[in-house]
Every structure is written in C-alpha cells, then in structure tokens.
Scaffold this active site. Structure first.
Site, short mmCIF file in Angstrom:
data_model
loop_
_atom_site.label_atom_id
_atom_site.label_comp_id
_atom_site.label_asym_id
_atom_site.label_seq_id
_atom_site.Cartn_x
_atom_site.Cartn_y
_atom_site.Cartn_z
N HIS A 1 -44.94 -51.84 -12.82
CA HIS A 1 -44.35 -53.17 -12.73
C HIS A 1 -44.75 -53.98 -13.95
CE1 HIS A 1 -42.82 -56.86 -11.41
NE2 HIS A 1 -43.43 -57.01 -10.24
N PHE B 1 -43.63 -64.10 -7.54
CA PHE B 1 -44.57 -64.99 -6.86
C PHE B 1 -44.05 -66.43 -6.98
CE2 PHE B 1 -48.74 -62.32 -7.26
CZ PHE B 1 -48.22 -61.41 -6.35
N CYS C 1 -42.57 -62.55 -11.75
CA CYS C 1 -41.93 -61.24 -11.86
C CYS C 1 -40.41 -61.32 -11.93
CB CYS C 1 -42.37 -60.34 -10.71
SG CYS C 1 -44.16 -60.16 -10.61
N GLU D 1 -36.80 -56.26 0.74
CA GLU D 1 -35.60 -56.01 -0.08
C GLU D 1 -34.62 -55.11 0.66
OE1 GLU D 1 -34.38 -54.94 -4.70
OE2 GLU D 1 -36.41 -54.47 -4.00
N LYS E 1 -39.38 -48.77 -11.41
CA LYS E 1 -40.81 -49.06 -11.41
C LYS E 1 -41.63 -47.87 -10.94
CE LYS E 1 -40.57 -54.11 -10.73
NZ LYS E 1 -39.10 -54.29 -10.61
N HIS F 1 -35.75 -54.31 -7.12
CA HIS F 1 -37.06 -54.82 -7.53
C HIS F 1 -38.11 -53.76 -7.20
CE1 HIS F 1 -39.93 -57.72 -8.84
NE2 HIS F 1 -40.50 -57.87 -7.66
#
Length: 411
Positions: A340, A399, A163, A314, A335, A303
C-alpha cells in the site's frame, strides 16, 4: 461542447520495478515487491516487512548536490513525472507552459527526514538542523519540484487526503482539463515513509501485517487469512490531456478518463462504515459523472488493502452499487504485489487502470487462496486474465473517511 480528457503518458517508480514496462510486466506476472525491511534496523519492531524500492539509484537521476536537498518522496515524484512526460511526447514550451499544470497526491510528506532531523535536534542541538529541512518535507514539495523540473507554469497543487490522495489528484486534474483551465496536467501520487516512525505508528494502530516469516504472501486482499496491509513506497504519474489537443499532435492514447466521484464517510477517523456507505456514494458519483450505468463497468482496480475492515466494506459497497452485475465484474487488488503506497496508491493504480484498458488485461490478486466469506466477488485470483475491458473503475479510500473513484474507458 464539453472537453474530453485522455491519458497520453505514464511514469512509474514502484516496488515491482522502475519504469512502466518493467512495473507493468511484473504486475501482470504476479511478482511481489514485498520483502524484509532494509531501510532501517527493524529487529525490535513487530512489523519487519515492507514494499521497498530496492533498485533505485539517486545518482541515475540527480546530481549529488541536488539530491541531498530532495526528500525521497520528491525524487520519486520528479522521476515518475519525467517518465510520464517523455512517454507522452508532449513538449513544454514558453508558449504553452501556462496551460500545463501539476497536481499530486501525498499522504505524509518527508516523514523519514522529520525523524532524522528530530534526532539531530535531540542529540546535537538546534544548530544541527538543516536549512533545507522544511523545504524537504512539506508535502507540496513534490508538485513544486516537478513544476520547476519540467517548466510548467499552470496550477501547482498537492492534495493530502491520506490513502485517497493520488486518486483525488488525478480526479482534480481531470476536472481542470475538462473545464478548460489546462490543456495538460501531470498528475498522480508519490510517497516514501518507510522509516522507524512510520512503521511503528501504523503498527501501533494494528493496521499492518505481521507475516514477517513470509513477506511475499503477506499482502493477501480479500483472503480469509489477511491480517493487515504492507507499507509501500514509490510514485505513479500520468499525463492527462485534452483529447483534441492530443489528437492534433498525433499522441498515443492509453484510455479516456470519463468520471470522478468523491465522498466522505463522516463516520470514523480510521475505520470505514461496515456497509461501505461512503464508498457506495463515491462510486455512484463517479458513475453519474461518467454518464455510464453500473452494468457498463467491466473491471475494478480495488482499494483492496488486505485489512479486515476495508476488504469487507469495499466488497459490500460493490454489491450495493452494482447489484446483480457485481458478480460479473473482474476485480483485482494490485496492492497484493506493490503493498500500500498510501498517498501514492491512487497514482500507480490510475496508471495500472489505463494499462489494463490498453492491453485488455485484468491483473491478478495474488495470495488469494481462500476468499473470506464476506468477500464473495470475482477478485481475479493469482493469475492475470485476458478479457474485454471497455469501461473500468479505480477506488481509493483514506483515513478521515475520504473516498475517491475514477472511471476510464477504451477509446
């Protein structure tokens, strides 16, 4: 003298619209691109919603025969790159093509085609596998086909850092222009993995929202009722160009890219550290790269995935990096509208960051009605905000514990 890098073109293929004008207008209006899945029968799936692109017609952009050999993630990337290059007004010629690069991010490549070809193998045997199968699905086929399509002969790279891939691609493009390897790089991310295998896989990880009865409100970053992210698809590409090169041809400039930072959590394959330590280092590295202070940041495109762990981590990381200034920064997660886009997320969000700076607008985080107690910052809830944005940041975390942060400023 260090070379400066500017954004001179933007191309967007997103769940909230195709084309920069349409997509950005809908983002600023708080329009959600999330709905019930139509790409396959999700009746037996725990998750029945996604952010699909429903107004994309392949034949608007490709001949039928050509399209049959291009996976959807490749098509999206090529189309967004064409748009970005046209928007920039830059013409690639035999004289300059060696100084033009393509660097894309992609998380998973042609997963729907892998699923399709595997079914063909099981049900009809090995002779039914397409000879185009491998060239259709490997992740670097986006950058490869973009390069072929536009005629660029400089670096041709694909980053597959989950991502964070789109952000890492733009960051590397920034470095290539800054260090003199290229004068122009088309960069961003592309992804199209809304298929049974993709949805089932993320669902098995308990990563996706199951708010199937109300898709438009399912992506709710930083809200106390968030329950997972929404899979999206699409592409966001930007043209990065050396400033004097752009200036000499009278190019329109959206923003200047001034910093890029990255880091590794070295913690877990899918979960961030609770204190967001890896994100802290990525943001600090970006600030160091840009030569700006924490208090210089006006806006962050977060994010902000709408998962419990990411949004909490975050938020904690922003507090650590920015201290007392954290509460003065406008932060939003687009998002909440696009879902996403995995490896493409950083690409469209880099484009949104440049547009935020150009228009002096912070887009909203929709569906934020009661912030989580652990998410206590200014997330621009539900309504676009007109504000002064001199310097802004975009974050992506993937990830494998891979993190990236970009910084742009107003010219």
């Amino acid at each position: 003298m260090e070379r400066r890098v500017v954004v001179t073109g933007i191309g967007l293929v997103t769940p909230v619209g195709i084309g920069t004008e349409t997509a950005w207008k809908n983002i600023c209006a708080g329009v959600s691109g999330i709905d019930t899945i139509t790409r396959f029968d999700a009746g037996d799936y725990a998750v029945k919603i996604a952010a699909e692109i429903t107004d994309y017609n392949t034949e608007d952009f490709f001949e039928k025969k050509e399209a049959r050999h291009l996976d959807l993630f490749v098509q999206y990337g090529v189309v967004a790159s064409r748009m970005a290059l046209k928007d920039s007004g830059f013409a690639i010629t035999p004289d300059n093509c060696g100084r033009v690069g393509v660097i894309t991010g992609c998380g998973m490549g042609g997963l729907p085609n892998i699923e399709k070809q595997h079914n063909a193998l099981l049900n009809r045997g090995p002779r039914k596998i397409s000879p185009f199968f491998i060239p259709m699905v490997i992740p670097n086929m986006a950058s490869g086909n973009i390069s072929i399509d536009i005629g660029s002969k400089g670096p041709n790279l694909t980053l597959t850092t989950a991502c964070a891939a789109g952000t890492h691609a733009v960051g590397e493009a920034f470095n290539y222009v800054k260090n003199g390897t290229c004068d122009v790089v088309i960069s961003g991310g592309t992804e199209a993995v809304i298929c049974g295998l993709g949805v089932a896989g993320f669902s098995a990880m308990k990563a996706l929202s199951t708010r199937n009865d109300d898709p438009k409100t399912a992506s709710r970053p930083f809200d106390k009722d968030r329950d997972g992210f929404i899979m999206g698809e699409g592409a966001g590409m930007i043209v990065l160009e050396e400033y004097e090169h752009a200036k000499a041809r009278g190019a329109k400039i959206y923003a200047e890219v001034i910093g890029f930072g990255l880091s590794s959590d070295a913690y877990h394959i899918a979960a961030p550290p609770e204190d967001g330590e890896g994100a802290v280092r990525a943001m600090n590295n970006a600030l160091l790269s840009a030569g700006v202070r924490p208090e210089d940041i006006d806006y962050i495109n977060a994010h902000g995935t709408s998962t419990s762990l990411n949004d909490r981590g975050e938020s904690r990381a922003v507090h650590q990096v920015f201290g007392d200034h954290a509460n003065k920064i406008a932060i939003s997660s687009t998002k909440s509208m696009t879902g996403h886009l995995l490896g493409a997320a950083g690409g469209i969000e880099a484009a949104f960051l440049a547009l935020s700076i150009t228009d002096q607008i912070a887009p909203p985080t929709i569906n934020l009605h009661e912030p989580s107690p652990e998410c206590d910052l200014d997330y621009v809830p539900n309504k676009v905000r007109k504000m002064e944005i001199k310097v802004a940041m975009s974050n992506s975390f993937g990830f494998g514990g891979t993190n990236g942060s970009l910084i742009m400023k107003r010219m």
